[in-house]
Design an enzyme around this catalytic site. Structure first.
Site, short mmCIF file in Angstrom:
data_model
loop_
_atom_site.label_atom_id
_atom_site.label_comp_id
_atom_site.label_asym_id
_atom_site.label_seq_id
_atom_site.Cartn_x
_atom_site.Cartn_y
_atom_site.Cartn_z
N SER A 105 0.85 -1.19 0.00
CA SER A 105 0.00 0.00 0.00
C SER A 105 0.89 1.25 0.00
CB SER A 105 -0.95 -0.04 1.19
OG SER A 105 -1.99 0.89 1.02
N ASP A 159 -8.39 -5.27 -6.24
CA ASP A 159 -7.95 -4.11 -5.48
C ASP A 159 -8.51 -2.87 -6.16
OD1 ASP A 159 -6.76 -2.14 -4.03
OD2 ASP A 159 -4.71 -2.84 -4.30
N HIS A 189 -7.08 -5.68 -1.82
CA HIS A 189 -5.87 -4.98 -1.39
C HIS A 189 -5.00 -5.88 -0.51
CE1 HIS A 189 -3.73 -1.20 -1.26
NE2 HIS A 189 -3.77 -1.11 0.06
#
Length: 720
Positions: free
Chosen positions: A564, A645, A677
């Protein structure tokens, strides 16, 4: 008997039993919890509800039904109620005795999937409950099993939030439903005599006339978004008058329960919002046992999901008085930390406060008797290590607390503490025997501080191999957390677990640079407009600190990994001088181009962190764009990006991999079409771990894992 693992490998990490927090019964003799595990031999998951005998430490199986969840104590001796999902999408309420596991019965069934069960004892034999479940536009309970399939796959949208997290937004919305579990009178003529039955469900949001309101708040809302008492339900929801993609503003709703089988008037719901400029997100609403007062957490800034949480205490929801605990004249609040959860304790005479603090999840106690003038020095710290996940009364009418937590080496630790003497801790159960069943120990864990950007102190955790030998040198694994407003804590994880990398032979260092939580709100806020600035400088200085001060670390054999925002930072590092310090990099679901953030769902996130929309501040979006520095990309790099995602679309990963390939950089690309994600499927997670570990091990000269990923089973492998 627990058997010590010879080596803490990804298989051990992912196959180990995972326990929920435990909840004691009113007598404080038993604690109920759920436990899941996954077998890589049978490729199957096991789901259990279990009860722990607190005195003996022994546990008993209540049910291993794969659809069973949400166990709660009924308050009748040792009786439990839990939910059971059925093949047709319906949900049954099952009642059973914790000491006679073969004596269960179905109290009733509702016509759709519900979860997040909470109960409250109204009177003997009469129990109110609340659950969450999707509601159709007409307010009825949504059951996907019964939904008619459309003749077209097209979806037309006329506002933001086309999709959220990993799904396209649909007309059905989260709702809170309530009802009664009522015991039938004892009568020989009634077959259900002495047994509980379910009254049915009422949609609290629909009967309250709250059009557009959705609670729990998607995508992660659950039991923490509402609370119940015998006389009222309190819940939070995003402001329905604002676009949820660009705003975080919330309201809190207080609904008196004059009847648990219906509601007479929509005007009976009280709305609590906007206290003295606190216009942002809300969380953790809780209600006193008599339903008369509530407390919750509220942020000041709308559009900033990592603003500091303030504690609000509302003595009476029907009048205008709202008290901000630790309020200060400058509006910043006199306590620098940001609580993550609160709960009433000691007969509603105090608040328990969960908060991140210097890499730990700490529990504090705050008396309520002087709440209007309370100062931070009134807080009493109850824990000092590890990470508290949940807390409950150890027994009815007891001042002691049952605490569920974890640490970097212990995946589930239950203790009983006495607020009057918090240093006297009784260990009830450690799922991994303080890590020993994994071959881990607390002696592997250390921490360090160094001076980062602007000479600000920066904290980092150090996790060494279990066979660490002083005098020897070990390669470095530098792990960068996501968020970016997040932190590495003394906490267990099955997705990014420092110990699983340490057991490969690395010294793992997890820094908490500018933007991290738990070190005061100014430090968290310091990343705004500085994505590749101060945090990057912190990481550079952290690397220099490791090189100069930690002589057992071989920085010539270093790798860096992140997901991330951590993935963004890997791409940023790749284009800057620090990237040349590493033998290999790993980016999981990271940002390649800042303009691609416009394809994300929660637009308030880049709008806040980049100080405005791209058409107003294009220079801010361009300044911290990793794609501007691809001419420098040269370090071997593994890219991982998943197709579901929707926070950072898969184009980000493909673009980064394509650049690496075109530049002739040693690189690989791993993707999962069914993951978001995160990587949650155990088989996918095992492949993820093997791929990541073999990639970094190859580049620092460590052995590969004993079993390579099988690319022929469900995964295509192609090279040109």
């Amino acid at each position: 008997m627990a058997i010590r693992s010879m080596r803490f490998t990804p298989d051990v990490l992912l196959g180990a039993p995972r326990r929920s927090s435990a909840v004691p019964n009113t007598a404080g003799t038993l604690a109920v919890y759920t436990q899941t595990s996954y077998s890589f031999e049978s490729h199957s998951k096991t789901n259990e509800i279990r009860v722990l005998d607190i005195d003996s430490g022994q546990s008993a199986l209540i049910t291993n039904d794969p659809g069973a969840s949400n166990p709660q104590w009924l308050g009748d001796k040792d009786q439990l109620v839990w939910l059971k999902t059925k093949g047709n999408g319906n949900t049954s309420f099952i009642v059973g005795d914790a000491r006679e596991v073969d004596k269960t019965y179905m109290a009733g069934t509702v016509p759709g999937p519900v979860s997040d069960l909470k109960i409250t004892n109204i009177e003997p034999g009469k129990i109110g409950f609340a659950v969450s479940g999707k509601a159709n536009p007409d307010g009825s309970l949504y059951n996907p099993h019964d939904a008619k399939k459309p003749y077209t796959t097209g979806k037309l949208y006329t506002s933001l939030f086309v999709r959220h997290w990993d799904a396209y937004v649909e007309p059905q919305k989260n709702a809170i439903w309530y009802g009664l579990l009522e015991k039938a009178p004892l009568s020989p003529a009634r077959r259900q005599a002495g047994k509980y039955s379910v009254s049915g469900l009422t949609n609290l949001i629909a009967v309250s006339g709250l059009n557009g309101v959705e609670s729990p708040i998607p995508p992660f809302g659950g039991t923490g978004d509402f609370d119940i008492s015998p006389t009222a339900i309190v819940f939070i929801a995003k402001d329905p008058d604002l676009d949820p993609a660009t705003h975080t503003a919330c309201s809190c709703y207080y609904a008196p329960m004059f009847s648990w089988t219906g509601m007479s008037s929509k005007d009976s719901v009280c709305r609590v919002q906007g206290f003295k400029g606190l216009q942002g997100a809300m969380s953790s609403p809780v209600i006193t046992s008599d339903g008369g007062s509530i407390a919750l957490l509220a942020m000041q800034i709308d559009g900033y999901e990592s603003d500091k949480n303030r504690i609000l205490y509302v003595p009476n929801p029907w009048n205008a008085e709202m008290i901000e605990v630790f309020e200060s004249s400058d509006g910043k609040g006199s306590w620098q930390l940001s609580p993550s959860a609160i709960s009433f304790a000691q007969g509603d005479q105090s608040l328990l406060i969960n908060v991140e603090e210097t890499g730990r999840g700490v529990l504090y106690d705050l008396p309520l008797h002087n709440i209007r003038s309370a100062k931070p020095d009134a807080l009493k710290q109850l824990t000092r290590s590890g990470y508290v996940n949940d807390v409950a009364p150890a027994a009815a009418n007891s001042s002691k607390l049952f605490v569920s937590g974890s640490s970097l080496v212990d995946n589930s630790l239950w203790t009983i503490i006495d607020p009057a003497n918090p240093d006297d801790v009784r260990v009830v159960s450690s799922n991994s025997r303080s890590g020993s069943t994994f071959g881990l120990s607390s002696s592997q864990v250390d921490e360090t501080w160094f001076r980062g950007a602007e000479d600000h102190p920066v904290h980092a955790w150090i996790v060494k191999p279990s066979n660490f030998k002083p005098g020897e040198k070990y390669p470095l694994a530098y792990l960068i957390h996501g968020g970016p407003q997040g932190a590495w804590n003394d906490q267990w994880s099955t997705r990014w677990n420092p110990a699983v990398f340490a057991e490969q032979g690395y010294v793992v260092i997890t820094p908490n640079p500018t933007g991290s939580t738990g070190y005061g709100q100014p430090f968290t806020d310091g990343i705004r407009g500085e994505w590749g600035g101060r945090p990057y400088e912190d990481l550079v200085k952290g690397f220099e600190h490791i090189e100069q001060q930690l002589k057992y670390v071989d920085v010539t054999r270093a790798v860096a990994l992140g997901a991330s925002y951590g993935g963004y930072m890997m791409n940023w590092i790749q284009g800057h001088p620090l990237g040349r310090k590493f033998k290999a990099l790993v980016t999981h679901d990271g940002v390649f181009s800042m303009t691609s953030q416009l394809a994300s769902e929660e637009q308030y996130f880049p709008l806040h962190d980049l100080k405005g929309p791209i058409w107003k501040v294009p220079e801010n979006w361009a300044k911290w764009d990793p794609s501007r520095f691809t001419e420098n990309w040269s370090t071997p790099h593994l890219i991982i990006h998943n197709e579901l995602d929707y926070r950072l679309t898969i184009a980000e990963g493909l673009a980064a991999f394509n650049v690496l390939q075109m530049r002739g950089v040693d690189s690989a690309f791993l993707t999962f079409p069914d993951e978001n994600h995160w990587v949650l499927n155990p088989e996918n997670s095992l492949l993820w771990h093997r791929t990541v570990i073999n990639w970094i091990n190859k580049h620092v000269g460590l052995p590969t894992l004993s079993e390579e990923p099988d690319l022929s089973q469900g995964m295509a492998s192609m090279s040109v």
